[in-house]
Write a protein that holds these residues in place. Structure first.
Motif, PDB file in Angstrom:
ATOM      1  N   ILE A   1      -5.635  -3.846  19.811  1.00 26.17           N
ATOM      2  CA  ILE A   1      -4.558  -4.737  19.300  1.00 26.17           C
ATOM      3  C   ILE A   1      -5.692  -5.970  18.600  1.00 26.17           C
ATOM      4  CG2 ILE A   1      -2.624  -6.670  19.486  1.00 26.17           C
ATOM      5  CD1 ILE A   1      -1.694  -4.457  21.772  1.00 26.17           C
ATOM      6  N   LYS A   2      -6.333  -6.343  19.441  1.00 27.85           N
ATOM      7  CA  LYS A   2      -7.280  -7.640  18.969  1.00 27.85           C
ATOM      8  C   LYS A   2      -7.955  -7.320  17.444  1.00 27.85           C
ATOM      9  CE  LYS A   2     -11.120  -8.770  20.712  1.00 27.85           C
ATOM     10  NZ  LYS A   2     -12.165  -9.095  21.059  1.00 27.85           N
ATOM     11  N   ASP A   3      -8.649  -5.989  17.707  1.00 28.99           N
ATOM     12  CA  ASP A   3      -9.428  -5.729  16.593  1.00 28.99           C
ATOM     13  C   ASP A   3      -8.813  -5.088  15.269  1.00 28.99           C
ATOM     14  OD1 ASP A   3     -11.606  -6.240  18.295  1.00 28.99           O
ATOM     15  OD2 ASP A   3     -12.027  -4.239  18.885  1.00 28.99           O
ATOM     16  N   PHE A   4      -7.758  -4.218  15.687  1.00 26.29           N
ATOM     17  CA  PHE A   4      -6.946  -3.771  14.566  1.00 26.29           C
ATOM     18  C   PHE A   4      -5.571  -4.188  14.332  1.00 26.29           C
ATOM     19  CE2 PHE A   4      -9.918  -0.383  16.078  1.00 26.29           C
ATOM     20  CZ  PHE A   4     -10.623  -0.232  15.294  1.00 26.29           C
ATOM     21  N   GLY A   5      -5.016  -5.063  15.297  1.00 26.46           N
ATOM     22  CA  GLY A   5      -3.680  -5.635  15.083  1.00 26.46           C
ATOM     23  C   GLY A   5      -3.484  -6.533  13.805  1.00 26.46           C
ATOM     24  N   PHE A   6      -4.511  -7.468  13.724  1.00 25.43           N
ATOM     25  CA  PHE A   6      -4.251  -8.649  12.713  1.00 25.43           C
ATOM     26  C   PHE A   6      -4.689  -7.671  11.350  1.00 25.43           C
ATOM     27  CE2 PHE A   6      -6.457 -11.584   9.857  1.00 25.43           C
ATOM     28  CZ  PHE A   6      -5.533 -12.510   9.777  1.00 25.43           C
ATOM     29  N   PRO A   7      -5.514  -6.886  11.307  1.00 25.10           N
ATOM     30  CA  PRO A   7      -5.913  -6.525   9.708  1.00 25.10           C
ATOM     31  C   PRO A   7      -4.537  -5.386   9.416  1.00 25.10           C
ATOM     32  CG  PRO A   7      -7.715  -6.067  11.021  1.00 25.10           C
ATOM     33  CD  PRO A   7      -6.719  -6.812  11.951  1.00 25.10           C
ATOM     34  N   MET A   8      -3.808  -4.902  10.499  1.00 29.59           N
ATOM     35  CA  MET A   8      -2.649  -3.799  10.105  1.00 29.59           C
ATOM     36  C   MET A   8      -1.630  -4.770   9.759  1.00 29.59           C
ATOM     37  SD  MET A   8      -3.235  -1.103  13.010  1.00 29.59           S
ATOM     38  CE  MET A   8      -1.508  -0.659  12.923  1.00 29.59           C
ATOM     39  N   VAL A   9      -1.288  -5.910  10.482  1.00 31.76           N
ATOM     40  CA  VAL A   9      -0.329  -6.988  10.048  1.00 31.76           C
ATOM     41  C   VAL A   9      -0.448  -7.579   8.845  1.00 31.76           C
ATOM     42  CG1 VAL A   9       0.963  -8.870  10.949  1.00 31.76           C
ATOM     43  CG2 VAL A   9       0.547  -7.276  12.722  1.00 31.76           C
ATOM     44  N   LEU A  10      -1.701  -7.911   8.514  1.00 31.67           N
ATOM     45  CA  LEU A  10      -1.763  -8.652   7.209  1.00 31.67           C
ATOM     46  C   LEU A  10      -1.944  -7.598   6.166  1.00 31.67           C
ATOM     47  CD1 LEU A  10      -2.938 -10.929   5.759  1.00 31.67           C
ATOM     48  CD2 LEU A  10      -5.338 -10.188   6.162  1.00 31.67           C
ATOM     49  N   SER A  11      -2.327  -6.104   6.315  1.00 32.06           N
ATOM     50  CA  SER A  11      -2.145  -5.345   5.105  1.00 32.06           C
ATOM     51  C   SER A  11      -0.595  -5.014   5.052  1.00 32.06           C
ATOM     52  CB  SER A  11      -2.790  -4.157   5.588  1.00 32.06           C
ATOM     53  OG  SER A  11      -4.237  -4.244   5.785  1.00 32.06           O
ATOM     54  N   TRP A  12       0.348  -4.963   6.102  1.00 31.73           N
ATOM     55  CA  TRP A  12       1.567  -4.688   5.936  1.00 31.73           C
ATOM     56  C   TRP A  12       2.281  -5.934   5.342  1.00 31.73           C
ATOM     57  CZ3 TRP A  12       5.530  -7.599   7.950  1.00 31.73           C
ATOM     58  CH2 TRP A  12       6.794  -7.245   7.815  1.00 31.73           C
ATOM     59  N   PHE A  13       1.856  -7.091   5.714  1.00 28.65           N
ATOM     60  CA  PHE A  13       2.484  -8.224   4.915  1.00 28.65           C
ATOM     61  C   PHE A  13       2.323  -8.442   3.369  1.00 28.65           C
ATOM     62  CE2 PHE A  13       2.148 -12.722   3.596  1.00 28.65           C
ATOM     63  CZ  PHE A  13       3.393 -13.337   3.682  1.00 28.65           C
ATOM     64  N   LEU A  14       0.944  -8.154   3.050  1.00 32.10           N
ATOM     65  CA  LEU A  14       0.483  -8.080   1.609  1.00 32.10           C
ATOM     66  C   LEU A  14       1.286  -7.127   0.726  1.00 32.10           C
ATOM     67  CD1 LEU A  14      -3.092  -8.891   2.045  1.00 32.10           C
ATOM     68  CD2 LEU A  14      -1.419 -10.349   1.099  1.00 32.10           C
ATOM     69  N   LEU A  15       1.376  -5.574   1.461  1.00 30.42           N
ATOM     70  CA  LEU A  15       1.909  -4.547   0.830  1.00 30.42           C
ATOM     71  C   LEU A  15       3.429  -4.748   0.630  1.00 30.42           C
ATOM     72  CD1 LEU A  15       0.350  -1.614   2.378  1.00 30.42           C
ATOM     73  CD2 LEU A  15       0.359  -2.300   0.192  1.00 30.42           C
ATOM     74  N   VAL A  16       4.127  -5.492   1.413  1.00 28.98           N
ATOM     75  CA  VAL A  16       5.552  -5.929   1.407  1.00 28.98           C
ATOM     76  C   VAL A  16       5.842  -6.918   0.169  1.00 28.98           C
ATOM     77  CG1 VAL A  16       7.685  -6.985   2.392  1.00 28.98           C
ATOM     78  CG2 VAL A  16       6.290  -5.024   3.512  1.00 28.98           C
ATOM     79  N   ARG A  17       5.110  -7.790   0.313  1.00 29.86           N
ATOM     80  CA  ARG A  17       5.000  -8.699  -0.861  1.00 29.86           C
ATOM     81  C   ARG A  17       4.669  -8.040  -2.174  1.00 29.86           C
ATOM     82  NH1 ARG A  17       2.023 -14.337  -0.262  1.00 29.86           N
ATOM     83  NH2 ARG A  17       3.154 -14.320  -2.272  1.00 29.86           N
ATOM     84  N   MET A  18       3.502  -7.333  -2.203  1.00 30.69           N
ATOM     85  CA  MET A  18       3.202  -6.630  -3.575  1.00 30.69           C
ATOM     86  C   MET A  18       4.322  -5.648  -4.091  1.00 30.69           C
ATOM     87  SD  MET A  18      -0.228  -4.562  -4.469  1.00 30.69           S
ATOM     88  CE  MET A  18      -1.166  -6.070  -4.270  1.00 30.69           C
ATOM     89  N   GLU A  19       5.107  -5.168  -3.192  1.00 30.77           N
ATOM     90  CA  GLU A  19       6.052  -3.984  -3.560  1.00 30.77           C
ATOM     91  C   GLU A  19       7.039  -4.859  -4.137  1.00 30.77           C
ATOM     92  OE1 GLU A  19       9.056  -0.613  -1.372  1.00 30.77           O
ATOM     93  OE2 GLU A  19       8.069  -2.166  -0.208  1.00 30.77           O
ATOM     94  N   ASN A  20       7.363  -5.987  -3.665  1.00 34.16           N
ATOM     95  CA  ASN A  20       8.528  -6.740  -4.380  1.00 34.16           C
ATOM     96  C   ASN A  20       8.155  -7.125  -5.842  1.00 34.16           C
ATOM     97  OD1 ASN A  20      10.367  -6.552  -2.072  1.00 34.16           O
ATOM     98  ND2 ASN A  20       9.653  -8.145  -1.588  1.00 34.16           N
ATOM     99  N   LYS A  21       6.958  -7.624  -6.004  1.00 32.68           N
ATOM    100  CA  LYS A  21       6.740  -7.918  -7.135  1.00 32.68           C
ATOM    101  C   LYS A  21       6.444  -6.765  -8.141  1.00 32.68           C
ATOM    102  CE  LYS A  21       4.410 -12.071  -5.408  1.00 32.68           C
ATOM    103  NZ  LYS A  21       3.366 -13.072  -5.796  1.00 32.68           N
ATOM    104  N   LEU A  22       5.911  -5.801  -7.603  1.00 35.41           N
ATOM    105  CA  LEU A  22       5.840  -4.445  -8.432  1.00 35.41           C
ATOM    106  C   LEU A  22       7.091  -3.992  -9.025  1.00 35.41           C
ATOM    107  CD1 LEU A  22       2.920  -2.276  -6.657  1.00 35.41           C
ATOM    108  CD2 LEU A  22       2.884  -3.706  -9.009  1.00 35.41           C
TER     109      LEU A  22
END
Length: 55
Positions: free
Chosen positions: A10-31
């Motif tokens: 979770i420490k190693d992969f959790g933050f990058p996964m959450v950050l990627s999810w957050f950015l993809l959700v934001r980008m989806e709305n903009k697209l």
């Protein structure tokens, strides 16, 4: 797998996964809004040319 390994993953992969999810959700709305604006732009260009708009 024990708890320390789980927390390590979770420490190693959790933050990058959450950050990627957050950015993809934001980008989806903009697209989606960008796609809508491009559609409107093509209709406006067709109207200026005197063509029937393609949908």
């Amino acid at each position: 797998m024990d708890a320390s390994e789980l927390f390590s993953f979770i420490k190693d992969f959790g933050f990058p996964m959450v950050l990627s999810w957050f950015l993809l959700v934001r980008m989806e709305n903009k697209l989606a809004s960008l796609t809508e604006v491009i559609g409107e732009l093509s209709c406006n260009i067709a109207a200026l040319r005197g063509e029937a708009p393609k949908r």
